[in-house]
Design a protein around this motif. Structure first.
Motif, short mmCIF file in Angstrom:
data_model
loop_
_atom_site.label_atom_id
_atom_site.label_comp_id
_atom_site.label_asym_id
_atom_site.label_seq_id
_atom_site.Cartn_x
_atom_site.Cartn_y
_atom_site.Cartn_z
N SER A 76 13.58 33.88 31.07
CA SER A 76 14.12 33.50 29.75
C SER A 76 15.63 33.51 29.70
CB SER A 76 13.57 34.43 28.67
OG SER A 76 14.11 35.75 28.82
N THR A 77 16.27 34.03 30.74
CA THR A 77 17.74 34.13 30.74
C THR A 77 18.37 32.76 30.90
OG1 THR A 77 17.57 36.31 31.78
CG2 THR A 77 19.72 35.26 31.80
N THR A 78 19.26 32.42 29.99
CA THR A 78 20.03 31.18 30.04
C THR A 78 21.48 31.50 29.72
OG1 THR A 78 19.72 30.68 27.69
CG2 THR A 78 18.02 29.84 29.22
N ASP A 80 23.02 30.25 27.27
CA ASP A 80 23.02 30.43 25.82
C ASP A 80 22.65 31.86 25.45
OD1 ASP A 80 23.47 28.03 23.90
OD2 ASP A 80 22.44 27.16 25.61
N SER A 81 21.64 32.42 26.13
CA SER A 81 21.22 33.78 25.80
C SER A 81 22.29 34.80 26.19
CB SER A 81 19.88 34.12 26.46
OG SER A 81 20.00 34.30 27.87
N THR A 110 29.47 30.69 31.32
CA THR A 110 29.18 31.32 30.04
C THR A 110 30.33 31.11 29.06
OG1 THR A 110 27.92 33.04 31.20
CG2 THR A 110 28.47 33.46 28.91
N SER A 134 22.87 22.97 36.69
CA SER A 134 21.83 23.48 37.58
C SER A 134 21.47 22.43 38.63
CB SER A 134 20.58 23.85 36.77
OG SER A 134 20.06 22.71 36.10
N ALA A 202 19.16 31.53 34.90
CA ALA A 202 20.15 30.81 34.09
C ALA A 202 20.79 29.67 34.89
CB ALA A 202 21.22 31.77 33.59
N SER A 205 18.25 26.81 35.36
CA SER A 205 17.61 26.31 34.15
C SER A 205 17.93 24.84 33.86
CB SER A 205 18.03 27.16 32.95
OG SER A 205 17.54 26.60 31.74
N THR A 207 18.39 23.82 31.08
CA THR A 207 19.35 23.87 29.96
C THR A 207 20.79 24.03 30.43
OG1 THR A 207 19.25 26.29 29.68
CG2 THR A 207 17.58 24.98 28.52
N PHE A 208 20.98 24.31 31.73
CA PHE A 208 22.34 24.54 32.24
C PHE A 208 22.98 23.21 32.63
CE2 PHE A 208 24.90 26.01 36.17
CZ PHE A 208 26.09 25.96 35.46
#
Length: 292
Positions: A76-78, A80-81, A110, A134, A202, A205, A207-208
Motif C-alpha cells: 500500500s506504500t506510495t 502519496d502515502s 516524495t 516506476s 512505492a 507502483s 501511481t508513481f
C-alpha cells in the motif's frame, strides 16, 4: 549526535524524526528526505553545514527505515502515502511553513509529490538524483522486484546493502573512503526487509509518475534547484529534461525563474555523501538566496 523522536501516524505506525534545536527556534527549517536503504542519519555531515548557514533541519525515516514502522499492507506504500505521513508530521510539530525540501532519490520524488499535493507549505524545492516514474510507467525492466525477492530469500538486507553501496559509490571510492563506507554500511543495516519491500512498492507502483507533476511544481513552491551526481548512470540527462519541464511550468505560471541543474563532479547516486563539499556549495547558496 542527532536526537530522534517518534510520532504515531493515523494507522498506528511510528514515524521517526529529528528536528534540530539550533541555531534557534525562529530559524527557517530545511527538511532533508533521503533515499531507499538509508536512514536519516545519512545527513549527519550536511546538518552542521546547514546550521552554520542559519537553518534548522528536519529529518524523517522512510517506512521501515531507522525507527519508522511499516504499514500492515506493504504494497500500500506510495509516494502519496509517504507525502501524507510528512504532512501529519508537520501538523504534529505545528510547522506551517518549510523553507526548503531537499530530497535525494525517493526523498526527491516524495518532495515533488508533496509540493504539488500541498502547495504553499514549502518555499523552495531541491530535487536530487531521482528517476521520474516506476518501471511499469517507463516500459522498463523492473529491477526492484528481484531485489525484494532476493532479500526475502536471504532473510536479510546484507547482499542488498553491499550491492547498493557498490552502485552508489563504486569500489574505488569505497577503498579510498573506508570510514565513510563503514558509516553508511552501518546505518543502512537499520533498514528492515519489510521496509525495503514497502518503499520498493512505492517505486514500483503504477501511481508513481512525476512527469505530469513537473508543470505543477511552480504552483507549489517559489523556486527549484536540481542536483545530480555526474556518475549516476543516465540521471544527468534525465534530470536535465526534468529541469526543462519544471522551468517551463514556472514560465507558464508567469514566474521568471531560471531553474538550474547542478552536476556534482565524480559523485554518484547519493551525492551529499561522496560529493559532500560540492553538494553543499551548490545547495546552500540556493537556500540563502533572497526570493525575487
Amino acid at each position: 549526535m542527532a536526537s530522534f523522536q517518534k510520532i504515531t501516524l493515523p494507522d498506528g505506525r511510528a514515524l521517526a524524526y529529528s528536528l534540530s534545536a539550533e541555531p534557534s527556534s525562529e530559524s527557517p527549517i530545511v527538511l532533508l528526505a533521503n533515499s531507499l536503504c538509508a536512514d536519516a542519519t545519512s545527513w549527519d555531515k550536511v546538518v552542521p553545514v546547514l546550521q552554520a548557514a542559519g537553518f534548522r533541519t528536519l529529518r524523517y525515516d522512510q517506512p521501515g527505515h531507522g525507527a519508522s514502522g511499516v504499514p500492515a499492507d506493504l504494497a500500500s506504500t506510495t509516494f502519496d502515502s509517504i507525502a501524507d505521513d510528512v504532512r501529519v508530521l508537520l501538523e504534529s510539530l505545528d510547522i506551517s511553513k518549510i523553507h526548503a525540501w531537499v530530497g535525494v532519490s525517493m526523498g526527491a520524488a516524495t518532495g515533488v509529490v508533496f509540493v504539488t499535493k500541498f502547495p504553499g507549505l514549502v518555499s523552495r524545492l531541491v530535487v536530487c538524483d531521482t528517476i521520474t516514474c516506476s518501471p511499469v510507467n517507463e516500459g522498463a525492466t523492473d529491477l526492484f522486484g528481484p531485489r525484494v525477492a532476493a532479500a526475502r530469500k536471504e532473510g536479510s538486507m546484507d547482499s542488498i546493502i553491499q550491492g547498493t553501496l557498490t552502485r552508489w559509490f563504486g569500489d574505488e571510492w569505497m577503498k579510498s573512503n573506508p570510514e565513510e563506507t563503514s558509516r553508511m554500511q552501518t546505518l543502512m543495516r537499520s533498514t528492515t526487509v519489510d521496509g525495503f519491500e514497502a518503499c520498493c512498492a512505492a517505486l514500483r507502483s503504477p501511481t508513481f509518475d512525476l512527469r505530469p507533476l513537473f508543470a505543477k511544481v511552480a504552483s507549489g513552491v517559489d523556486d527549484a534547484l536540481l542536483v545530480v551526481g555526474s556518475k549516476d548512470a543516465n540521471l544527468p540527462q534525465t534530470m536535465d529534461t526534468m529541469r526543462e519541464r519544471i522551468e517551463e511550468g514556472f514560465q507558464n505560471a508567469g514566474k521568471t525563474r531560471k531553474v538550474l541543474l547542478k552536476v556534482i563532479p565524480d559523485a554518484g547516486h547519493v551525492c551529499y555523501i561522496d560529493g559532500l563539499e560540492r553538494f553543499c556549495e551548490a545547495v546552500v547558496p540556493f537556500l540563502e538566496a533572497k526570493s525575487s
